[in-house]
Design a protein around this motif. Structure first.
Motif, PDB file in Angstrom:
ATOM      1  N   SER A 216      -5.752   8.035  -0.871  1.00 38.61           N
ATOM      2  CA  SER A 216      -6.109   6.706  -1.370  1.00 38.61           C
ATOM      3  C   SER A 216      -5.416   5.618  -0.550  1.00 38.61           C
ATOM      4  O   SER A 216      -6.014   4.588  -0.222  1.00 38.61           O
ATOM      5  CB  SER A 216      -5.711   6.556  -2.838  1.00 38.61           C
ATOM      6  OG  SER A 216      -6.421   7.471  -3.641  1.00 38.61           O
ATOM      7  N   LYS A 217      -4.170   5.858  -0.211  1.00 39.73           N
ATOM      8  CA  LYS A 217      -3.432   4.901   0.623  1.00 39.73           C
ATOM      9  C   LYS A 217      -4.072   4.792   2.008  1.00 39.73           C
ATOM     10  O   LYS A 217      -4.192   3.688   2.562  1.00 39.73           O
ATOM     11  CB  LYS A 217      -1.976   5.319   0.751  1.00 39.73           C
ATOM     12  CG  LYS A 217      -1.210   5.229  -0.552  1.00 39.73           C
ATOM     13  CD  LYS A 217       0.207   5.722  -0.389  1.00 39.73           C
ATOM     14  CE  LYS A 217       0.921   5.734  -1.728  1.00 39.73           C
ATOM     15  NZ  LYS A 217       2.308   6.131  -1.621  1.00 39.73           N
ATOM     16  N   GLY A 218      -4.485   5.929   2.557  1.00 38.03           N
ATOM     17  CA  GLY A 218      -5.163   5.917   3.856  1.00 38.03           C
ATOM     18  C   GLY A 218      -6.468   5.151   3.802  1.00 38.03           C
ATOM     19  O   GLY A 218      -6.808   4.395   4.726  1.00 38.03           O
ATOM     20  N   TYR A 219      -7.221   5.340   2.717  1.00 39.35           N
ATOM     21  CA  TYR A 219      -8.481   4.631   2.557  1.00 39.35           C
ATOM     22  C   TYR A 219      -8.245   3.123   2.463  1.00 39.35           C
ATOM     23  O   TYR A 219      -8.952   2.329   3.091  1.00 39.35           O
ATOM     24  CB  TYR A 219      -9.203   5.140   1.305  1.00 39.35           C
ATOM     25  CG  TYR A 219     -10.568   4.562   1.112  1.00 39.35           C
ATOM     26  CD1 TYR A 219     -11.635   4.987   1.894  1.00 39.35           C
ATOM     27  CD2 TYR A 219     -10.801   3.570   0.165  1.00 39.35           C
ATOM     28  CE1 TYR A 219     -12.903   4.458   1.725  1.00 39.35           C
ATOM     29  CE2 TYR A 219     -12.053   3.026  -0.012  1.00 39.35           C
ATOM     30  CZ  TYR A 219     -13.100   3.475   0.772  1.00 39.35           C
ATOM     31  OH  TYR A 219     -14.346   2.934   0.605  1.00 39.35           O
ATOM     32  N   LEU A 220      -7.253   2.720   1.683  1.00 41.42           N
ATOM     33  CA  LEU A 220      -6.911   1.296   1.592  1.00 41.42           C
ATOM     34  C   LEU A 220      -6.457   0.754   2.950  1.00 41.42           C
ATOM     35  O   LEU A 220      -6.821  -0.366   3.334  1.00 41.42           O
ATOM     36  CB  LEU A 220      -5.817   1.077   0.554  1.00 41.42           C
ATOM     37  CG  LEU A 220      -6.239   1.221  -0.912  1.00 41.42           C
ATOM     38  CD1 LEU A 220      -5.022   1.189  -1.813  1.00 41.42           C
ATOM     39  CD2 LEU A 220      -7.225   0.135  -1.282  1.00 41.42           C
TER      40      LEU A 220
ATOM     41  N   VAL B  40       0.841  -1.200   0.000  1.00 48.32           N
ATOM     42  CA  VAL B  40       0.000   0.000   0.000  1.00 48.32           C
ATOM     43  C   VAL B  40       0.875   1.248   0.000  1.00 48.32           C
ATOM     44  O   VAL B  40       0.586   2.230  -0.694  1.00 48.32           O
ATOM     45  CB  VAL B  40      -0.974  -0.012   1.205  1.00 48.32           C
ATOM     46  CG1 VAL B  40      -1.666   1.332   1.367  1.00 48.32           C
ATOM     47  CG2 VAL B  40      -2.005  -1.125   1.045  1.00 48.32           C
ATOM     48  N   LEU B  41       1.956   1.236   0.755  1.00 51.41           N
ATOM     49  CA  LEU B  41       2.841   2.403   0.847  1.00 51.41           C
ATOM     50  C   LEU B  41       3.447   2.755  -0.512  1.00 51.41           C
ATOM     51  O   LEU B  41       3.561   3.928  -0.861  1.00 51.41           O
ATOM     52  CB  LEU B  41       3.944   2.135   1.872  1.00 51.41           C
ATOM     53  CG  LEU B  41       4.916   3.278   2.144  1.00 51.41           C
ATOM     54  CD1 LEU B  41       4.172   4.445   2.775  1.00 51.41           C
ATOM     55  CD2 LEU B  41       6.030   2.811   3.049  1.00 51.41           C
ATOM     56  N   PHE B  42       3.810   1.765  -1.290  1.00 51.99           N
ATOM     57  CA  PHE B  42       4.464   2.012  -2.572  1.00 51.99           C
ATOM     58  C   PHE B  42       3.502   2.069  -3.765  1.00 51.99           C
ATOM     59  O   PHE B  42       3.954   2.120  -4.911  1.00 51.99           O
ATOM     60  CB  PHE B  42       5.552   0.961  -2.819  1.00 51.99           C
ATOM     61  CG  PHE B  42       6.764   1.186  -1.958  1.00 51.99           C
ATOM     62  CD1 PHE B  42       7.593   2.280  -2.158  1.00 51.99           C
ATOM     63  CD2 PHE B  42       7.058   0.315  -0.916  1.00 51.99           C
ATOM     64  CE1 PHE B  42       8.695   2.495  -1.361  1.00 51.99           C
ATOM     65  CE2 PHE B  42       8.163   0.529  -0.115  1.00 51.99           C
ATOM     66  CZ  PHE B  42       8.991   1.622  -0.336  1.00 51.99           C
TER      67      PHE B  42
ATOM     68  N   ILE C 264      -8.129  -2.289   5.079  1.00 54.25           N
ATOM     69  CA  ILE C 264      -7.371  -3.478   5.501  1.00 54.25           C
ATOM     70  C   ILE C 264      -7.522  -3.700   6.999  1.00 54.25           C
ATOM     71  O   ILE C 264      -7.739  -4.825   7.456  1.00 54.25           O
ATOM     72  CB  ILE C 264      -5.899  -3.345   5.090  1.00 54.25           C
ATOM     73  CG1 ILE C 264      -5.777  -3.427   3.565  1.00 54.25           C
ATOM     74  CG2 ILE C 264      -5.043  -4.404   5.759  1.00 54.25           C
ATOM     75  CD1 ILE C 264      -4.435  -3.004   3.028  1.00 54.25           C
ATOM     76  N   VAL C 265      -7.417  -2.619   7.780  1.00 55.68           N
ATOM     77  CA  VAL C 265      -7.566  -2.750   9.240  1.00 55.68           C
ATOM     78  C   VAL C 265      -8.966  -3.249   9.591  1.00 55.68           C
ATOM     79  O   VAL C 265      -9.130  -4.135  10.450  1.00 55.68           O
ATOM     80  CB  VAL C 265      -7.257  -1.400   9.934  1.00 55.68           C
ATOM     81  CG1 VAL C 265      -7.680  -1.421  11.388  1.00 55.68           C
ATOM     82  CG2 VAL C 265      -5.778  -1.073   9.806  1.00 55.68           C
ATOM     83  N   THR C 266      -9.985  -2.723   8.930  1.00 60.17           N
ATOM     84  CA  THR C 266     -11.356  -3.164   9.181  1.00 60.17           C
ATOM     85  C   THR C 266     -11.541  -4.625   8.791  1.00 60.17           C
ATOM     86  O   THR C 266     -12.209  -5.392   9.491  1.00 60.17           O
ATOM     87  CB  THR C 266     -12.347  -2.272   8.413  1.00 60.17           C
ATOM     88  OG1 THR C 266     -12.135  -0.919   8.794  1.00 60.17           O
ATOM     89  CG2 THR C 266     -13.776  -2.649   8.703  1.00 60.17           C
ATOM     90  N   LEU C 267     -10.944  -5.033   7.670  1.00 62.47           N
ATOM     91  CA  LEU C 267     -11.028  -6.432   7.240  1.00 62.47           C
ATOM     92  C   LEU C 267     -10.389  -7.361   8.264  1.00 62.47           C
ATOM     93  O   LEU C 267     -10.968  -8.391   8.632  1.00 62.47           O
ATOM     94  CB  LEU C 267     -10.368  -6.605   5.876  1.00 62.47           C
ATOM     95  CG  LEU C 267     -10.295  -8.036   5.340  1.00 62.47           C
ATOM     96  CD1 LEU C 267     -11.694  -8.582   5.093  1.00 62.47           C
ATOM     97  CD2 LEU C 267      -9.475  -8.073   4.073  1.00 62.47           C
TER      98      LEU C 267
END
Length: 92
Positions: free
Chosen positions: A40-44, A31-33, A48-51
């Motif tokens: 957009s990275k924050g949203y992803l 996600v970082l790269f 991921i954390v919610t998943l």
């Protein structure tokens, strides 16, 4: 009937921790790269954390249901055994 618990070996526990942290690190690096904006990275990242949180909750719920079923089964087995002992005692 006795139910014996078989604890996991320390090697297996270490492996599961290592694989979990490795997977989380790889996903975070991916996600970082990504070539997208930071929002957009924050949203992803939030997704991921919610998943992961949902998977942990589902796993715990399934485990609790399984353990409750085992307890109910043991109670039924004990009742059946008690009834059989009474019947066996009256037949003598």
């Amino acid at each position: 009937m006795t139910a014996t618990a078989h604890p996991h070996t320390s090697a297996w526990v270490s492996f599961t921790y290592a694989s979990t942290f490795a997977a989380a690190g790889l996903v975070a690096t991916g996600v970082l790269f990504l070539p997208v904006d930071w929002w957009s990275k924050g949203y992803l990242g939030m997704g991921i954390v919610t998943l992961v949180q949902s998977i942990v909750t589902l796993t715990k719920t399934l485990r609790d249901n399984h353990e409750a079923g085992r307890l109910a089964s043991r109670i039924e087995d004990a009742r059946t055994e008690q009834i059989l002992m009474r019947v066996k005692g009256t037949d003598m």
